[in-house]
Design a protein around this motif. Structure first.
Motif, PDB file in Angstrom:
ATOM      1  N   MET A  26      -6.897  -6.849   7.888  1.00  0.00           N
ATOM      2  CA  MET A  26      -6.442  -5.559   8.397  1.00  0.00           C
ATOM      3  C   MET A  26      -5.057  -5.700   9.021  1.00  0.00           C
ATOM      4  O   MET A  26      -4.779  -6.658   9.729  1.00  0.00           O
ATOM      5  N   LYS A  27      -4.213  -4.723   8.768  1.00  0.00           N
ATOM      6  CA  LYS A  27      -2.859  -4.712   9.326  1.00  0.00           C
ATOM      7  C   LYS A  27      -2.668  -3.418  10.126  1.00  0.00           C
ATOM      8  O   LYS A  27      -3.252  -2.388   9.797  1.00  0.00           O
ATOM      9  N   SER A  28      -1.860  -3.524  11.175  1.00  0.00           N
ATOM     10  CA  SER A  28      -1.575  -2.364  12.019  1.00  0.00           C
ATOM     11  C   SER A  28      -0.078  -2.087  12.028  1.00  0.00           C
ATOM     12  O   SER A  28       0.740  -3.002  11.945  1.00  0.00           O
ATOM     13  N   VAL A  29       0.249  -0.811  12.160  1.00  0.00           N
ATOM     14  CA  VAL A  29       1.632  -0.387  12.382  1.00  0.00           C
ATOM     15  C   VAL A  29       1.668   0.304  13.740  1.00  0.00           C
ATOM     16  O   VAL A  29       0.893   1.229  13.992  1.00  0.00           O
ATOM     17  N   ALA A  30       2.544  -0.180  14.622  1.00  0.00           N
ATOM     18  CA  ALA A  30       2.677   0.384  15.969  1.00  0.00           C
ATOM     19  C   ALA A  30       3.971   1.186  16.049  1.00  0.00           C
ATOM     20  O   ALA A  30       5.062   0.638  15.854  1.00  0.00           O
ATOM     21  N   MET A  31       3.836   2.473  16.353  1.00  0.00           N
ATOM     22  CA  MET A  31       5.001   3.342  16.476  1.00  0.00           C
ATOM     23  C   MET A  31       5.063   3.948  17.871  1.00  0.00           C
ATOM     24  O   MET A  31       4.067   4.489  18.370  1.00  0.00           O
ATOM     25  N   ALA A  32       6.226   3.840  18.513  1.00  0.00           N
ATOM     26  CA  ALA A  32       6.467   4.522  19.783  1.00  0.00           C
ATOM     27  C   ALA A  32       7.184   5.829  19.468  1.00  0.00           C
ATOM     28  O   ALA A  32       8.284   5.819  18.908  1.00  0.00           O
ATOM     29  N   TYR A  33       6.560   6.937  19.842  1.00  0.00           N
ATOM     30  CA  TYR A  33       7.061   8.248  19.411  1.00  0.00           C
ATOM     31  C   TYR A  33       7.584   9.069  20.585  1.00  0.00           C
ATOM     32  O   TYR A  33       6.972   9.125  21.652  1.00  0.00           O
ATOM     33  N   TYR A  34       8.730   9.753  20.326  1.00  0.00           N
ATOM     34  CA  TYR A  34       9.298  10.658  21.328  1.00  0.00           C
ATOM     35  C   TYR A  34      10.100  11.740  20.608  1.00  0.00           C
ATOM     36  O   TYR A  34      11.187  11.488  20.091  1.00  0.00           O
ATOM     37  N   ASN A  35       9.540  12.935  20.521  1.00  0.00           N
ATOM     38  CA  ASN A  35      10.241  14.108  19.969  1.00  0.00           C
ATOM     39  C   ASN A  35      11.018  13.790  18.690  1.00  0.00           C
ATOM     40  O   ASN A  35      12.232  13.963  18.612  1.00  0.00           O
TER      41      ASN A  35
ATOM     42  N   ILE B  99       0.207   5.716  16.580  1.00  0.00           N
ATOM     43  CA  ILE B  99       1.379   6.430  17.079  1.00  0.00           C
ATOM     44  C   ILE B  99       1.158   6.762  18.547  1.00  0.00           C
ATOM     45  O   ILE B  99       0.308   7.584  18.889  1.00  0.00           O
ATOM     46  N   SER B 100       1.907   6.094  19.417  1.00  0.00           N
ATOM     47  CA  SER B 100       1.825   6.338  20.855  1.00  0.00           C
ATOM     48  C   SER B 100       2.865   7.396  21.208  1.00  0.00           C
ATOM     49  O   SER B 100       4.069   7.176  21.077  1.00  0.00           O
TER      50      SER B 100
ATOM     51  N   ASP C 264      -4.621  -7.994  12.345  1.00  0.00           N
ATOM     52  CA  ASP C 264      -4.198  -9.378  12.572  1.00  0.00           C
ATOM     53  C   ASP C 264      -2.680  -9.503  12.545  1.00  0.00           C
ATOM     54  O   ASP C 264      -2.114 -10.404  13.151  1.00  0.00           O
ATOM     55  N   ILE C 265      -2.029  -8.617  11.798  1.00  0.00           N
ATOM     56  CA  ILE C 265      -0.574  -8.554  11.758  1.00  0.00           C
ATOM     57  C   ILE C 265      -0.162  -7.167  12.216  1.00  0.00           C
ATOM     58  O   ILE C 265      -0.713  -6.163  11.756  1.00  0.00           O
ATOM     59  N   ILE C 266       0.794  -7.116  13.133  1.00  0.00           N
ATOM     60  CA  ILE C 266       1.222  -5.839  13.701  1.00  0.00           C
ATOM     61  C   ILE C 266       2.695  -5.598  13.362  1.00  0.00           C
ATOM     62  O   ILE C 266       3.562  -6.397  13.726  1.00  0.00           O
ATOM     63  N   PHE C 267       2.954  -4.506  12.665  1.00  0.00           N
ATOM     64  CA  PHE C 267       4.301  -4.108  12.272  1.00  0.00           C
ATOM     65  C   PHE C 267       4.840  -3.121  13.298  1.00  0.00           C
ATOM     66  O   PHE C 267       4.139  -2.172  13.673  1.00  0.00           O
ATOM     67  N   LEU C 268       6.072  -3.316  13.726  1.00  0.00           N
ATOM     68  CA  LEU C 268       6.716  -2.361  14.630  1.00  0.00           C
ATOM     69  C   LEU C 268       7.427  -1.305  13.793  1.00  0.00           C
ATOM     70  O   LEU C 268       7.991  -1.608  12.734  1.00  0.00           O
ATOM     71  N   SER C 269       7.412  -0.064  14.263  1.00  0.00           N
ATOM     72  CA  SER C 269       8.053   1.007  13.504  1.00  0.00           C
ATOM     73  C   SER C 269       8.738   1.998  14.426  1.00  0.00           C
ATOM     74  O   SER C 269       8.182   2.402  15.445  1.00  0.00           O
ATOM     75  N   ASP C 270       9.960   2.382  14.044  1.00  0.00           N
ATOM     76  CA  ASP C 270      10.613   3.520  14.673  1.00  0.00           C
ATOM     77  C   ASP C 270      10.115   4.792  14.014  1.00  0.00           C
ATOM     78  O   ASP C 270       9.395   4.759  13.011  1.00  0.00           O
ATOM     79  N   GLN C 271      10.539   5.935  14.534  1.00  0.00           N
ATOM     80  CA  GLN C 271      10.035   7.223  14.048  1.00  0.00           C
ATOM     81  C   GLN C 271      10.969   7.891  13.038  1.00  0.00           C
ATOM     82  O   GLN C 271      10.621   8.951  12.502  1.00  0.00           O
ATOM     83  N   ASP C 272      12.110   7.283  12.740  1.00  0.00           N
ATOM     84  CA  ASP C 272      13.119   7.994  11.960  1.00  0.00           C
ATOM     85  C   ASP C 272      13.698   7.209  10.794  1.00  0.00           C
ATOM     86  O   ASP C 272      14.677   7.633  10.188  1.00  0.00           O
ATOM     87  N   ASP C 273      13.089   6.061  10.448  1.00  0.00           N
ATOM     88  CA  ASP C 273      13.568   5.289   9.311  1.00  0.00           C
ATOM     89  C   ASP C 273      12.748   5.623   8.071  1.00  0.00           C
ATOM     90  O   ASP C 273      11.895   6.501   8.091  1.00  0.00           O
ATOM     91  N   VAL C 274      12.990   4.892   6.984  1.00  0.00           N
ATOM     92  CA  VAL C 274      12.192   5.019   5.767  1.00  0.00           C
ATOM     93  C   VAL C 274      11.906   3.620   5.253  1.00  0.00           C
ATOM     94  O   VAL C 274      12.825   2.823   5.058  1.00  0.00           O
TER      95      VAL C 274
END
Length: 248
Positions: A1-10, A34-35, A81-91
């Protein structure tokens, strides 16, 4: 299982495109956390619609204490087991997760960083990549002087996060903290292939410019001191565990 962690703000303007590109990379067992610190720009409905239509997406309430604590909150809810960091505005490009997962096949790898194509708000190339911009490569002092660890281009092993968290309150940037500590725990792999479109626009939370010299020195001082303190804590904890094991 893999996770993507996104910090979200407007992030209403670009979030649809970003979520779509992330989901195209994910398997059925993966998750996108999505936090949300704030969605008062009309994006609350957008986020809820995505979550209602795809069970891999979980929306959680952010702590409202800035981007570092918002990412930390997302990390704490991740189960992969692996956590990917993500911004809210990329592709993301479609092969991103596969390429990074391959690097983690080496058990000594604690974190992975990949290159990214820098683009404008319409995804037109600005003729530079993040590796070119930051002269990206491993090395503690190299990355203390000029940071290569850009969060949206990173993934970290869950076992490493157990030692990286919590992030101290006086650390202003989560990705450099994670990258430098990952170097103390094992290997960091740099993938020289742009795996996302790194969008720059007037609303970015992080900017390409730096603060004053005084501010930069102060931030680096805090980073060095906190890293030394954390590594010492690991050492003491491991010694105590070893004594406990050896005790008759």
């Amino acid at each position: 299982m893999k996770s993507v962690a996104m910090a979200y703000y407007n992030g209403a303007k670009y979030i649809d495109e970003q979520i779509r590109s992330i989901l195209a990379n994910m398997e059925d067992t993966d998750e996108l956390i999505i936090s949300v610190d704030d969605a008062s720009d009309g994006s609350e409905t957008i986020l809820q619609n995505w979550a209602q239509n795809d069970p891999r997406i979980r929306i959680i309430k952010g702590p409202g204490k800035g981007v570092v604590k918002n990412f930390e909150n997302a990390f704490r809810h991740c189960r992969g087991d692996i956590i990917f960091l993500s911004d809210q505005d990329d592709v993301w490009k479609k092969n991103k997760m596969i390429k990074i997962q391959q690097a983690f096949e080496d058990p000594k790898v604690m974190a992975v960083v990949h290159d990214a194509q820098i683009v404008d708000e319409k995804l037109s190339s600005l003729n530079e990549t993040t590796f070119e911009w930051r002269d990206s490569k491993a090395g503690f002092w190299k990355n203390m002087k000029k940071n290569s660890y850009i969060g949206c281009c990173m993934a970290v092993r869950r076992s490493a996060l157990k030692r990286i968290l919590p992030i101290p309150d006086n650390i202003w940037i989560h990705d450099q903290w994670i990258g430098l500590l990952a170097e103390q725990l094992g290997k960091v792999v740099f993938i020289e292939e742009p795996l996302i479109y790194y969008r720059r626009h007037g609303g970015n939370v992080t900017e390409l410019t730096h603060g004053s010299i005084t501010s930069m020195i102060k931030k680096r001082y805090h980073m060095i001191m906190e890293i030394n303190r954390r590594v010492k804590e690991w050492s003491e904890h491991d010694k105590q565990n070893q004594r406990h094991i050896e005790k008759p």
